[in-house]
Structures are given as structure tokens and as C-alpha cells.
Scaffold this motif. Structure first.
Motif, PDB file in Angstrom:
ATOM      1  N   MET A 151      -9.137 -14.070   8.680  1.00  0.00           N
ATOM      2  CA  MET A 151      -8.457 -14.060   7.389  1.00  0.00           C
ATOM      3  C   MET A 151      -8.187 -15.474   6.882  1.00  0.00           C
ATOM      4  O   MET A 151      -8.189 -15.733   5.683  1.00  0.00           O
ATOM      5  N   GLY A 207      -6.807  -2.458  -1.092  1.00  0.00           N
ATOM      6  CA  GLY A 207      -6.999  -2.382   0.353  1.00  0.00           C
ATOM      7  C   GLY A 207      -5.694  -2.244   1.110  1.00  0.00           C
ATOM      8  O   GLY A 207      -5.613  -1.514   2.113  1.00  0.00           O
ATOM      9  N   ALA A 208      -4.660  -2.927   0.630  1.00  0.00           N
ATOM     10  CA  ALA A 208      -3.355  -2.857   1.287  1.00  0.00           C
ATOM     11  C   ALA A 208      -2.748  -1.457   1.195  1.00  0.00           C
ATOM     12  O   ALA A 208      -1.951  -1.059   2.061  1.00  0.00           O
ATOM     13  N   ILE A 267     -10.238 -17.358  -1.710  1.00  0.00           N
ATOM     14  CA  ILE A 267      -9.213 -16.599  -2.437  1.00  0.00           C
ATOM     15  C   ILE A 267      -8.435 -17.531  -3.364  1.00  0.00           C
ATOM     16  O   ILE A 267      -8.266 -17.254  -4.559  1.00  0.00           O
ATOM     17  N   MET A 305      -9.276 -10.091  -8.005  1.00  0.00           N
ATOM     18  CA  MET A 305      -8.573 -10.536  -6.803  1.00  0.00           C
ATOM     19  C   MET A 305      -7.357  -9.652  -6.521  1.00  0.00           C
ATOM     20  O   MET A 305      -7.144  -9.185  -5.396  1.00  0.00           O
ATOM     21  N   VAL A 306      -6.553  -9.397  -7.551  1.00  0.00           N
ATOM     22  CA  VAL A 306      -5.323  -8.614  -7.366  1.00  0.00           C
ATOM     23  C   VAL A 306      -5.645  -7.174  -6.974  1.00  0.00           C
ATOM     24  O   VAL A 306      -5.042  -6.618  -6.043  1.00  0.00           O
ATOM     25  N   THR A 307      -6.596  -6.554  -7.671  1.00  0.00           N
ATOM     26  CA  THR A 307      -6.901  -5.146  -7.394  1.00  0.00           C
ATOM     27  C   THR A 307      -7.566  -4.964  -6.038  1.00  0.00           C
ATOM     28  O   THR A 307      -7.304  -3.974  -5.345  1.00  0.00           O
ATOM     29  N   SER A 308      -8.408  -5.924  -5.648  1.00  0.00           N
ATOM     30  CA  SER A 308      -9.058  -5.822  -4.343  1.00  0.00           C
ATOM     31  C   SER A 308      -8.049  -5.896  -3.206  1.00  0.00           C
ATOM     32  O   SER A 308      -8.042  -5.054  -2.295  1.00  0.00           O
ATOM     33  N   ILE A 309      -7.174  -6.886  -3.256  1.00  0.00           N
ATOM     34  CA  ILE A 309      -6.189  -7.077  -2.185  1.00  0.00           C
ATOM     35  C   ILE A 309      -5.170  -5.938  -2.179  1.00  0.00           C
ATOM     36  O   ILE A 309      -4.858  -5.364  -1.119  1.00  0.00           O
ATOM     37  N   THR A 310      -4.660  -5.582  -3.354  1.00  0.00           N
ATOM     38  CA  THR A 310      -3.647  -4.526  -3.428  1.00  0.00           C
ATOM     39  C   THR A 310      -4.225  -3.164  -3.064  1.00  0.00           C
ATOM     40  O   THR A 310      -3.590  -2.384  -2.336  1.00  0.00           O
ATOM     41  N   ASN A 332     -11.619  -3.157  -9.400  1.00  0.00           N
ATOM     42  CA  ASN A 332     -12.237  -4.369  -8.864  1.00  0.00           C
ATOM     43  C   ASN A 332     -13.758  -4.329  -9.024  1.00  0.00           C
ATOM     44  O   ASN A 332     -14.374  -5.327  -9.418  1.00  0.00           O
ATOM     45  N   GLU A 360      -9.321  -0.350  -6.343  1.00  0.00           N
ATOM     46  CA  GLU A 360     -10.587  -0.891  -5.848  1.00  0.00           C
ATOM     47  C   GLU A 360     -11.736  -0.603  -6.807  1.00  0.00           C
ATOM     48  O   GLU A 360     -12.672  -1.400  -6.922  1.00  0.00           O
TER      49      GLU A 360
END
Length: 236
Positions: free
Chosen positions: A196, A26-27, A203, A19-24, A59, A56
Motif C-alpha cells: 500500500m 472498496g472500503a 494516489i 480516486m474518491v469513489t475507488s477508495i471509498t 469510478n 466503483e
């Protein structure tokens, strides 16, 4: 600490990591690709771009790790769902890898463009826009579809096996439906402006699931039946 407890803790940690690596990740990547003249400025932001790609890719490793670690446990109760879950998460990871090749390729392309001093800016931007659109389809639609399909399989298996409290597995099933609807709608050109918000339930669910597995582990009652006792004996 027996093997099943260790597995629960590792799977929980992988859920949080994914979760953390996917969101971060992409950001870090998306603002660079979507910025005005973003392709020209990619070399100046190489560290940020590469960092996002690495996150990513972590992830992608994490989601496959979850499926592989859960397979020996789930297959004893529902082998078809367990196999389907592994297959879907592998496809999801492969799509993630392909989507990460694109920004790295654009970085190389941009560096070569700057070194060569190519005057045809329009052609450069057109090629870049094509590849950015391809990544957008992978990240914004296809990854979401396979993620939500995997969630439906996973939480169905959890609900059937009783490895976590029923409210947690039902929450996961309910949370997977809106994000699947959102991504399928995108394929048909339907724009859901609250997209979202539709992803928020799943999430939050995966964050809670990850913490639950780390702190609580699997439900002891899931090992009460004869088949589960055999599974527990094999895992210890």
C-alpha cells in the motif's frame, strides 16, 4: 472560458471523482466479503454493499471519461500514446464492472441460500470463497496492472506534450512504476508487505493533478508551437 480550459477542469474533477469513489467503494465492499461468515450476513448489509458497488461503477465511468476527454488533445501531439491510453482505460473499466458483478451475484446467492434454508454450509462457503478469490485477483492484481499501464501512457503523453508542469508528469511516471511492480509481483506469488505504501505516490499525484487541472488548467506554453496553435484553434 474556452473549451480547453473547460476540458482541464472536467478532467481534473474526474480524476478526483475516480480516486474518491475507488477508495471509498472498496472500503465498503471488502470488509463485508472478507468478514467471518460474511456471505451469510451479506443480505443484512445490502445497502452498504450496493453503495460500494455503485461507487466503483462511478469510478469505471470516470476513468473512461478521462481518456475520452483527453484523446482529442493528446492525439495532436502523440496519437499512439493517446490511443493506447484510451484502450487501456476501457479495459480497466470493463474489469471494474466484472469485479462489481461478483458481489452483487454473491448477494443474490446469499439471499437464495437463506430463503431455501440449505443445510450444506460448507458447499455454500466454498462457492462463495471461489468468487471472492476471483474478485480479489481482479481488484488486487489485474486492475492495478492496467491502472499503472494507463498511468505510464498518460504521463508519458503529458510529459511529451507539456500540458502540465514537467515535475507533475515525471512524478506520475515515477509513481506508476512501484504500483506496477507491486501488482506484477503478486501475479508471481511474491508478497510485498509494504504494497500500500507503493501505491501512495500515485494516489497523491492524481489528487494533486486533479486539483491542478481544476485551478490552473493546461499549461499555456503547450499551445505555443504551430501544431499546438492549430489544436487550440480547434478547441476554442
Amino acid at each position: 472560458m474556452n473549451t480547453s480550459r473547460k476540458t482541464a477542469m472536467l478532467v481534473g474533477a474526474l480524476f478526483l471523482t475516480a480516486m474518491v469513489t475507488s477508495i471509498t467503494g472498496g472500503a465498503l465492499i471488502e470488509p463485508l466479503l472478507n468478514a467471518p461468515q460474511g456471505l451469510v450476513t451479506l443480505p443484512a448489509n445490502q445497502t452498504q454493499l450496493v453503495s460500494g458497488v455503485l461507487l466503483e461503477l462511478i469510478n469505471a465511468i470516470a476513468v473512461v471519461g478521462i481518456a475520452v476527454m483527453m484523446f482529442p488533445i493528446l492525439k495532436k501531439r502523440t496519437e499512439a500514446l493517446a490511443l493506447g491510453y484510451v484502450a487501456v482505460r476501457i479495459i480497466e473499466a470493463l474489469m471494474q464492472i466484472v469485479s462489481d458483478v461478483i458481489p452483487l451475484s454473491l448477494l443474490t446467492f446469499s439471499q437464495g441460500y437463506i430463503i431455501a434454508g440449505t443445510p450444506d454450509v460448507a458447499a455454500f462457503q466454498a462457492v462463495g470463497a471461489l468468487w471472492i478469490a476471483a474478485r480479489a485477483q481482479l481488484v488486487g492484481t489485474m486492475l492495478g496492472i492496467f491502472f499503472s499501464l494507463g498511468a505510464l501512457l498518460f504521463y508519458s503523453a503529458l510529459n511529451r506534450s507539456g500540458l502540465v508542469p514537467r515535475w507533475l508528469s515525471i512524478w506520475g511516471l515515477a509513481g506508476a512504476v512501484p504500483i506496477l511492480t507491486w501488482n506484477l509481483s503478486g501475479m508471481f506469488g511474491i508478497d510485498l508487505s509494504a504494497g500500500m505504501l507503493l501505491a501512495l505516490p500515485i494516489i497523491l499525484n492524481e489528487i494533486v493533478l486533479g486539483i491542478w487541472l481544476i485551478l490552473k488548467g493546461f499549461e499555456p506554453s503547450a499551445f505555443a508551437s504551430g501544431s499546438a496553435k492549430q489544436l487550440q484553434a480547434e478547441l476554442v
